[in-house]
Scaffold this active site. Structure first.
Site, mmCIF file in Angstrom:
data_model
loop_
_atom_site.group_PDB
_atom_site.id
_atom_site.type_symbol
_atom_site.label_atom_id
_atom_site.label_comp_id
_atom_site.label_asym_id
_atom_site.label_seq_id
_atom_site.Cartn_x
_atom_site.Cartn_y
_atom_site.Cartn_z
ATOM 1 N N THR A 131 -7.014 -0.336 -3.825
ATOM 2 C CA THR A 131 -7.709 -1.608 -3.612
ATOM 3 C C THR A 131 -9.222 -1.480 -3.774
ATOM 4 O OG1 THR A 131 -8.250 -3.172 -1.843
ATOM 5 C CG2 THR A 131 -7.570 -1.030 -1.135
ATOM 6 N N ASP A 132 -9.858 -2.607 -4.031
ATOM 7 C CA ASP A 132 -11.330 -2.632 -4.097
ATOM 8 C C ASP A 132 -11.950 -2.424 -2.714
ATOM 9 O OD1 ASP A 132 -10.537 -5.110 -3.037
ATOM 10 O OD2 ASP A 132 -11.704 -6.320 -4.440
ATOM 11 N N GLU A 133 -11.129 -2.627 -1.656
ATOM 12 C CA GLU A 133 -11.674 -2.577 -0.291
ATOM 13 C C GLU A 133 -12.165 -1.187 0.089
ATOM 14 O OE1 GLU A 133 -9.705 -4.782 2.658
ATOM 15 O OE2 GLU A 133 -8.764 -6.140 1.247
ATOM 16 N N TYR A 156 -7.367 -0.581 7.513
ATOM 17 C CA TYR A 156 -6.549 -0.633 6.289
ATOM 18 C C TYR A 156 -7.261 0.066 5.138
ATOM 19 C CZ TYR A 156 -5.009 -2.618 1.796
ATOM 20 O OH TYR A 156 -4.617 -2.767 0.490
ATOM 21 N N LYS A 160 -6.352 3.470 2.844
ATOM 22 C CA LYS A 160 -6.205 3.440 1.375
ATOM 23 C C LYS A 160 -7.182 4.435 0.746
ATOM 24 C CE LYS A 160 -3.798 1.267 -0.825
ATOM 25 N NZ LYS A 160 -2.386 1.471 -1.244
HETATM 26 P P1 NAD Z 1 3.166 -6.012 0.670
HETATM 27 O O1 NAD Z 1 2.743 -5.841 2.083
HETATM 28 O O2 NAD Z 1 3.582 -7.353 0.184
HETATM 29 O O3 NAD Z 1 4.377 -5.013 0.335
HETATM 30 C C1 NAD Z 1 4.399 -3.683 0.769
HETATM 31 C C2 NAD Z 1 5.829 -3.156 0.598
HETATM 32 O O4 NAD Z 1 5.842 -1.764 1.014
HETATM 33 C C3 NAD Z 1 6.866 -3.892 1.450
HETATM 34 O O5 NAD Z 1 7.996 -4.207 0.665
HETATM 35 C C4 NAD Z 1 7.207 -2.893 2.543
HETATM 36 O O6 NAD Z 1 8.535 -3.031 3.039
HETATM 37 C C5 NAD Z 1 6.991 -1.566 1.824
HETATM 38 N N1 NAD Z 1 6.730 -0.450 2.747
HETATM 39 C C6 NAD Z 1 5.833 -0.444 3.781
HETATM 40 N N2 NAD Z 1 5.897 0.732 4.421
HETATM 41 C C7 NAD Z 1 6.827 1.484 3.774
HETATM 42 C C8 NAD Z 1 7.328 2.802 3.955
HETATM 43 N N3 NAD Z 1 6.903 3.589 4.956
HETATM 44 N N4 NAD Z 1 8.267 3.264 3.087
HETATM 45 C C9 NAD Z 1 8.732 2.477 2.078
HETATM 46 N N5 NAD Z 1 8.300 1.219 1.876
HETATM 47 C C10 NAD Z 1 7.357 0.735 2.713
HETATM 48 O O7 NAD Z 1 1.964 -5.413 -0.196
HETATM 49 P P2 NAD Z 1 1.421 -5.822 -1.638
HETATM 50 O O8 NAD Z 1 0.438 -6.917 -1.480
HETATM 51 O O9 NAD Z 1 2.565 -5.975 -2.578
HETATM 52 O O10 NAD Z 1 0.587 -4.507 -2.006
HETATM 53 C C11 NAD Z 1 1.174 -3.448 -2.767
HETATM 54 C C12 NAD Z 1 0.130 -2.362 -2.997
HETATM 55 O O11 NAD Z 1 -1.014 -2.927 -3.656
HETATM 56 C C13 NAD Z 1 -0.399 -1.734 -1.711
HETATM 57 O O12 NAD Z 1 -0.547 -0.347 -1.930
HETATM 58 C C14 NAD Z 1 -1.749 -2.405 -1.505
HETATM 59 O O13 NAD Z 1 -2.645 -1.554 -0.804
HETATM 60 C C15 NAD Z 1 -2.206 -2.622 -2.935
HETATM 61 N N6 NAD Z 1 -3.132 -3.743 -3.124
HETATM 62 C C16 NAD Z 1 -2.771 -5.007 -2.775
HETATM 63 C C17 NAD Z 1 -3.661 -6.075 -2.996
HETATM 64 C C18 NAD Z 1 -3.293 -7.485 -2.654
HETATM 65 O O14 NAD Z 1 -4.153 -8.380 -2.805
HETATM 66 N N7 NAD Z 1 -2.089 -7.784 -2.229
HETATM 67 C C19 NAD Z 1 -4.914 -5.818 -3.575
HETATM 68 C C20 NAD Z 1 -5.248 -4.500 -3.906
HETATM 69 C C21 NAD Z 1 -4.333 -3.481 -3.700
HETATM 70 P P1 TYD Z 2 -6.748 -11.662 3.096
HETATM 71 O O1 TYD Z 2 -5.791 -12.468 2.297
HETATM 72 O O2 TYD Z 2 -6.334 -11.205 4.463
HETATM 73 O O3 TYD Z 2 -7.179 -10.435 2.185
HETATM 74 P P2 TYD Z 2 -8.323 -9.303 2.407
HETATM 75 O O4 TYD Z 2 -8.729 -9.294 3.820
HETATM 76 O O5 TYD Z 2 -7.569 -8.070 2.020
HETATM 77 O O6 TYD Z 2 -9.430 -9.645 1.464
HETATM 78 O O7 TYD Z 2 -8.105 -12.492 3.277
HETATM 79 C C1 TYD Z 2 -8.843 -12.949 2.169
HETATM 80 C C2 TYD Z 2 -10.124 -13.542 2.694
HETATM 81 O O8 TYD Z 2 -9.814 -14.726 3.456
HETATM 82 C C3 TYD Z 2 -10.883 -12.643 3.637
HETATM 83 O O9 TYD Z 2 -12.303 -12.857 3.445
HETATM 84 C C4 TYD Z 2 -10.493 -13.120 5.024
HETATM 85 C C5 TYD Z 2 -10.281 -14.604 4.801
HETATM 86 N N1 TYD Z 2 -9.273 -15.243 5.655
HETATM 87 C C6 TYD Z 2 -9.584 -16.437 6.340
HETATM 88 O O10 TYD Z 2 -10.711 -16.955 6.271
HETATM 89 N N2 TYD Z 2 -8.600 -17.029 7.070
HETATM 90 C C7 TYD Z 2 -7.342 -16.497 7.204
HETATM 91 O O11 TYD Z 2 -6.487 -17.077 7.917
HETATM 92 C C8 TYD Z 2 -7.042 -15.285 6.489
HETATM 93 C C9 TYD Z 2 -5.663 -14.661 6.586
HETATM 94 C C10 TYD Z 2 -8.027 -14.692 5.721
#
Ligand code: NAD
Ligand code: TYD
Length: 354
Positions: A131-133, A156, A160
């Protein structure tokens, strides 16, 4: 890549990636999807894929932290490549309790790296999704790139960051063939409704308050999930081993503006006039809340020819329509009803192996 292990394939991005891979690419190998099925994982997402690709798709419920079980999967399915999505992903949850984040994101990644090392004679690639975070927070100017220093600000992103460092170290120390991608906030179908965009869409549809943290001027760089999937697949095929690629949507937008856009788009689709903005409610800010993210994706564009194809309006329109058409999915996910389904349909496979 004949036997590709995908971890976390029942989550938001993993589901979209498996659907994309099996339906839209020339990949001819087999996908072994390993997912623990936490609250965020839903195997129903891939039911049609399981039926259509009987010989090329296999789901196994397993925890990536269980080394013995994961070893038996690497061995039995002759895993030759890994795409690692599995993680605990919600920042707010990590603020309340971070143990599961450390366990899965750090220790789970370590287990996978150790097994990749054990089976290194046949592993072609370990691709790590991040992630960018990990880069922390930006001021008003500039963007993160592959050269940015790591400065995670919440539990989190700290986990990561730790996993990224382990992946890099296993490449440098043991020669494991890795690639890493760090992407910005994704949105699109199948996202668990705790995250900002699906939460806003559903609350507008249900006329519930839209909680905006702090002053709502925090900025995220939104990336449509299919654009992300395409970027990952392109890195896995043509990226340089040992390299990191940053991926962004080129769609920087303040949270408040985004909430207003969602209100307007839903009102337009529903044929109601300027009705939803009144639902916007400012709430207490998140501690350690990063002010701004922005990704410079010039390296992946230059080397692999990737760029996002959706802009925020087109992506939001698709996403809103998906949620409107899939309220049954939303309700089942909210109630965790698919857990009953898991018990019925996977009773055999649920038996812990190894
Ligand atoms: P999500 O929370 O929707 O899905 C995560 C999945 O991992 C779930 O299906 C969960 O059951 C599984 N999981 C959790 N713990 C586990 C374990 N111990 N063993 C096996 N499976 C397990 O997450 P997502 O949004 O699909 O994110 C996927 C990846 O992308 C993550 O690594 C996250 O850090 C990265 N990522 C997500 C975003 C975003 O905006 N969603 C952005 C940047 C990076
Ligand atoms: P989120 O979807 O939790 O992603 P991340 O924290 O990984 O960026 O949140 C996106 C942005 O929205 C973040 O700046 C936090 C804000 N946010 C709210 O303002 N209200 C909410 O209820 C949530 C869940 C997030």
């Amino acid at each position: 890549m004949k036997n590709l292990l995908i971890t976390g394939g029942c989550g938001f991005i993993g589901t979209n990636f498996i659907r994309y891979l099996l339906k839209d690419t020339r990949f001819r190998g087999r996908v072994i999807n390993v997912d623990k099925l936490t609250y965020a994982g839903n195997p129903e997402n891939l039911l049609d894929i399981e039926k259509r690709f009987k010989k090329r798709y296999r789901f196994i419920r397993a925890d990536i932290c269980n080394r013995k079980l994961m070893d038996s999967i690497f061995n039995e399915f002759e895993i030759d490549s890994v795409c690692h999505f599995a993680a605990e992903t919600h920042v707010d949850r990590s603020i309340y309790s971070s143990s599961s984040f450390i366990r899965t994101n750090v220790m789970g990644t370590h287990v996978l790296l150790e097994l990749t090392r054990k089976y290194s004679d046949r592993i072609e690639l370990f691709h790590h999704i991040s992630t960018d975070e990990v880069y922390g927070s930006l001021g008003e100017q500039g963007s993160f790139s592959e050269a940015s220093p790591y400065r995670p600000n919440n539990p989190y992103s700290a986990t990561k960051a730790a996993s990224d460092h382990l992946v890099r170290a296993y490449h440098r120390t043991y020669g494991i063939p890795v690639t890493i991608s760090n992407c910005s906030n994704n949105y699109g179908p199948y996202q668990f409704p705790e995250k900002f965009i699906p939460l806003m869409i559903l609350n507008v549809l249900e006329e519930k308050p839209l909680p905006i943290y702090g002053d709502g001027k925090h900025i995220r760089d939104w990336l449509y999930v299919t654009d992300h999937c395409r970027a990952v697949w392109s890195i896995m095929n043509s990226g340089r081993i040992g390299e990191t690629y940053t991926i962004g949507g080129g769609a920087e937008i303040q949270n408040l503006t985004l909430a207003e856009m969602i209100c307007n788009l839903v009102d337009r689709i529903k044929g109601r006039k300027n009705k939803s903005k009144r639902l916007i409610t400012f709430v207490k800010d998140r501690p350690g809340h990063d002010r701004r993210y922005s990704m410079d994706f010039s390296k992946i564009r230059r080397e692999l020819g990737w760029k996002p194809s959706e802009d925020i309006e087109s992506g939001l329109n698709k996403t809103i329509r998906w949620y409107m058409e899939n309220m049954e999915w939303v309700n089942r996910v909210r109630k965790g009803q698919y857990r009953k389904w898991i018990r019925l349909h996977y009773s055999e496979r649920l038996k812990q192996r190894g």
